[in-house]
Every structure is written in structure tokens, then in C-alpha cells.
Motif scaffolding. Structure first.
Motif, PDB file in Angstrom:
ATOM      1  N   ILE A   4       0.834  -1.202   0.000  1.00 11.24           N
ATOM      2  CA  ILE A   4       0.000   0.000   0.000  1.00 11.24           C
ATOM      3  C   ILE A   4       0.868   1.251   0.000  1.00 11.24           C
ATOM      4  CG2 ILE A   4      -1.623   1.333   1.401  1.00 11.24           C
ATOM      5  CD1 ILE A   4      -2.496  -1.478   2.527  1.00 11.24           C
ATOM      6  N   ALA A  26      -8.680  -0.999  -3.051  1.00  6.06           N
ATOM      7  CA  ALA A  26      -7.874  -1.529  -1.937  1.00  6.06           C
ATOM      8  C   ALA A  26      -7.081  -2.744  -2.415  1.00  6.06           C
ATOM      9  CB  ALA A  26      -8.774  -1.902  -0.767  1.00  6.06           C
ATOM     10  N   ALA A  31      -4.600   2.711  -0.216  1.00  5.16           N
ATOM     11  CA  ALA A  31      -5.256   2.905   1.085  1.00  5.16           C
ATOM     12  C   ALA A  31      -6.527   3.683   0.775  1.00  5.16           C
ATOM     13  CB  ALA A  31      -4.363   3.701   2.013  1.00  5.16           C
ATOM     14  N   VAL A  47     -14.982  -1.266   5.424  1.00  7.04           N
ATOM     15  CA  VAL A  47     -13.626  -1.134   5.979  1.00  7.04           C
ATOM     16  C   VAL A  47     -13.153  -2.483   6.524  1.00  7.04           C
ATOM     17  CG1 VAL A  47     -12.291  -0.098   7.875  1.00  7.04           C
ATOM     18  CG2 VAL A  47     -13.810   1.329   6.464  1.00  7.04           C
ATOM     19  N   THR A  51      -9.848  -4.570   5.397  1.00  7.48           N
ATOM     20  CA  THR A  51      -8.724  -4.846   6.306  1.00  7.48           C
ATOM     21  C   THR A  51      -8.542  -6.361   6.496  1.00  7.48           C
ATOM     22  OG1 THR A  51     -10.212  -4.394   8.150  1.00  7.48           O
ATOM     23  CG2 THR A  51      -8.737  -2.642   7.524  1.00  7.48           C
ATOM     24  N   GLY A  55      -5.872  -5.214   3.243  1.00  7.09           N
ATOM     25  CA  GLY A  55      -5.764  -3.840   2.767  1.00  7.09           C
ATOM     26  C   GLY A  55      -5.856  -2.834   3.896  1.00  7.09           C
ATOM     27  N   ARG A  56      -5.843  -1.552   3.520  1.00  9.00           N
ATOM     28  CA  ARG A  56      -5.924  -0.478   4.515  1.00  9.00           C
ATOM     29  C   ARG A  56      -7.085   0.437   4.148  1.00  9.00           C
ATOM     30  NH1 ARG A  56      -1.322   3.951   6.019  1.00  9.00           N
ATOM     31  NH2 ARG A  56      -2.229   4.624   7.990  1.00  9.00           N
ATOM     32  N   ALA A  57      -7.950   0.754   5.121  1.00  6.35           N
ATOM     33  CA  ALA A  57      -9.112   1.595   4.833  1.00  6.35           C
ATOM     34  C   ALA A  57      -9.554   2.302   6.105  1.00  6.35           C
ATOM     35  CB  ALA A  57     -10.264   0.737   4.301  1.00  6.35           C
ATOM     36  N   ILE A  58     -10.126   3.493   5.906  1.00  9.34           N
ATOM     37  CA  ILE A  58     -10.806   4.175   7.001  1.00  9.34           C
ATOM     38  C   ILE A  58     -12.171   4.632   6.484  1.00  9.34           C
ATOM     39  CG2 ILE A  58      -8.706   4.988   8.157  1.00  9.34           C
ATOM     40  CD1 ILE A  58      -9.292   7.785   6.922  1.00  9.34           C
ATOM     41  N   THR A  80      -4.269  11.719   8.354  1.00  8.36           N
ATOM     42  CA  THR A  80      -4.293  10.299   8.747  1.00  8.36           C
ATOM     43  C   THR A  80      -3.523   9.409   7.777  1.00  8.36           C
ATOM     44  OG1 THR A  80      -6.551  10.719   9.469  1.00  8.36           O
ATOM     45  CG2 THR A  80      -5.846   8.434   9.490  1.00  8.36           C
ATOM     46  N   LEU A  81      -3.760   9.618   6.470  1.00  6.56           N
ATOM     47  CA  LEU A  81      -3.199   8.690   5.471  1.00  6.56           C
ATOM     48  C   LEU A  81      -2.193   9.352   4.528  1.00  6.56           C
ATOM     49  CD1 LEU A  81      -6.464   6.801   4.329  1.00  6.56           C
ATOM     50  CD2 LEU A  81      -4.716   5.943   5.892  1.00  6.56           C
TER      51      LEU A  81
END
Ligand code: NAP
Length: 245
Positions: A4, A26, A31, A47, A51, A55-58, A80-81
């Protein structure tokens, strides 16, 4: 394991096409920011799916029709990212009425979310996106089909197509590609709600491929436009509809 390094912000990613785009990007290594307006649980589920797949998610709540909320969303995502690389302007609503019944609420809500919402994120993206980034807007194939009752909705999306071409020119020197995807009938709540099974079946059968689109059909096109391979496509509207027009 997914590697990522870049950030993709997808508006309206709690359900439907947006949720598929979030999962796909993702999986492509972004991200992702899963924006939503009211469906917090659905956004959190997306999300979790991402994850759990490595993967990475918000999730981030923001009403795209509110310019201040959109600006705050970009601020929070950046802290944040990191800076946004890909913006997908997927959030939208559809309210079908003949023009004779197009009252103020019907008109204002669709303009506020579909058109002003897109302008709000494009304004932020114009100054905040990484050089070389991508903007993918959402239109509809109804701009071509020109079906009765779709007037106000299709008009908001025609305007999005115009914004797409103009922003592509305004990004001169930043190498940001700006395109729009215009799906045909796609099996989501937006399309299915309020339609009889018989009407849905009829609309599926007028497609040369004999079916409705799926959210994943559309996510594949977004994935291409966000990819290195999609880098020579700029200022275009891609009708992704199985050939219905
Ligand atoms: P959907 O299933 O109804 O999902 C709409 C998404 O937009 C939801 O995540 C919703 O969030 C979000 N949203 C709505 N208003 C918002 C706002 N003010 N701020 C932020 N998010 C908001 O719709 P869809 O079918 O996936 O449609 C996605 C896009 O494709 C739309 O732009 C639509 O016009 C376009 N499109 C769809 C079709 C089709 O046949 N489905 C065809 C052509 C074009 P919440 O869950 O929080 O409410």
C-alpha cells in the motif's frame, strides 16, 4: 500481502457501486477512504472487509453537498493517510419525476448532491491532489438514453460531464487525469428501488448482453482509469453499460 502506498478517496462508498470501487482499489494497493453520509454500519463493514483482506481503509462521514465538511474530510484524510492520489466522485442520488412534478425539493436535492457535491470535491482536489493523480467522476448513460422522468437527474450528470472536460484542461502541468464513468442500469438500491420486477427484467433484456450491470463491472473501469495503464485517457466520459447505448 497487498503493498500500500497511495490514497484513494471514494465518495459514497458505503453501498452499491462505491463499496465495490473501495474494495477493488484496496485490492489494487490503495489505502482507501470509505466516505458515507448516513450508513455508518455499512461503511464500517466495507472497511472491515478490506482490512480482513490485507488492505488499509478508514471510514469518513461527510455530506458531499456541504463544502465545509468536504474540506474537513480532505484535511483529516491528509493527516491520517497522506495526500490523496485518486478521487472517485461516486456519491449520488436519483429521484425520478416528470418535469411537471419537479418541485423545489426534487430539484434542489439532486443538484445539491450530484452537482454541487461534485463541485465541492473537485475544488479541493484541484489544489490538493498529488501531481499525476486521478479524478474519476460519475455520470450516467441516461445522458445518452434521455429517458422520460430522468430529466433533473440526467441534467445534473450532464453538468458533471462538462466539469470533467474543463477540469482536465485546468490541470495543465499537474498531470492529473480527469475522467467520468457513465454506467448504464446497474443492480444497486439506486436503480432497483421503486421498480417492479417486470420493469427490471425488461430493462435487463434491452441490453445486448442481456443483463443489468453489476457494481463490480463498474469498479473494473474505475480501476483501469486509476491505473498506470489508464494514463493516456483524459477528459473523457466512458460509458460502461454493456452496449445499451
Ligand atoms: P446507491 O447504491 O444508492 O449508493 C449511493 C451512495 O452514495 C451511498 O454510499 C450513499 O451513502 C452515498 N451518498 C448519497 N448521498 C450522499 C451525500 N450527500 N454525501 C456523501 N455520500 C452520499 O447508488 P449507486 O447505484 O451505487 O450509484 C453510485 C453512482 O453511480 C451515483 O453517482 C449514480 O448516479 C451513478 N449511477 C448509478 C447507476 C445505477 O444504475 N445504479 C447508473 C448510472 C449512474 P449512505 O449509504 O451513507 O447513504
Amino acid at each position: 500481502m497487498i503493498s500500500i502506498n497511495k490514497v484513494a478517496l471514494i465518495t459514497g462508498a458505503s453501498r452499491g457501486i462505491g463499496a465495490s470501487i473501495a474494495r477493488r482499489l484496496a485490492n489494487d494497493g490503495f489505502a482507501v477512504v470509505v466516505n458515507y453520509v448516513g450508513s455508518e454500519n455499512a461503511a464500517r463493514n466495507v472497511v472491515t472487509q478490506i482490512t480482513e483482506a490485507g488492505g488499509r481503509a478508514i471510514a469518513h462521514q461527510a455530506d458531499v453537498s456541504n463544502a465545509a465538511s468536504v474540506s474537513t474530510m480532505f484535511d483529516q484524510v491528509e493527516s491520517t493517510l497522506g495526500n490523496v492520489e485518486v478521487l472517485v466522485n461516486n456519491a449520488g442520488i436519483m429521484d425520478l419525476q416528470p418535469l411537471a412534478k419537479a418541485d423545489a425539493q426534487h430539484v434542489d436535492r439532486q443538484i445539491d448532491i450530484n452537482l454541487k457535491g461534485t463541485i465541492n470535491t473537485l475544488r479541493e482536489a484541484s489544489v490538493r491532489l498529488n501531481h499525476g493523480g486521478r479524478v474519476i467522476n460519475f455520470s450516467t448513460s441516461v445522458v445518452g438514453l434521455k429517458l422520460e422522468n430522468y430529466g433533473v437527474y440526467a441534467a445534473t450528470k450532464s453538468a458533471v460531464e462538462t466539469l470533467t472536460a474543463i477540469m482536465a484542461k485546468e490541470m495543465l502541468g499537474k498531470y492529473i487525469r480527469v475522467n467520468a464513468v457513465a454506467p448504464g442500469p446497474t443492480a444497486t438500491e439506486l436503480f432497483l428501488n421503486g421498480k417492479s420486477d417486470e420493469l427490471i427484467d425488461r430493462m435487463a433484456k434491452i441490453n445486448p448482453l442481456g443483463r443489468l450491470g453489476t457494481p463490480d463491472d463498474i469498479a473494473s473501469v474505475v480501476s483501469f482509469l486509476a491505473s498506470t495503464d489508464g494514463g493516456w485517457i483524459n477528459g473523457q466520459v466512458i460509458r460502461a453499460n454493456g452496449g445499451v447505448i
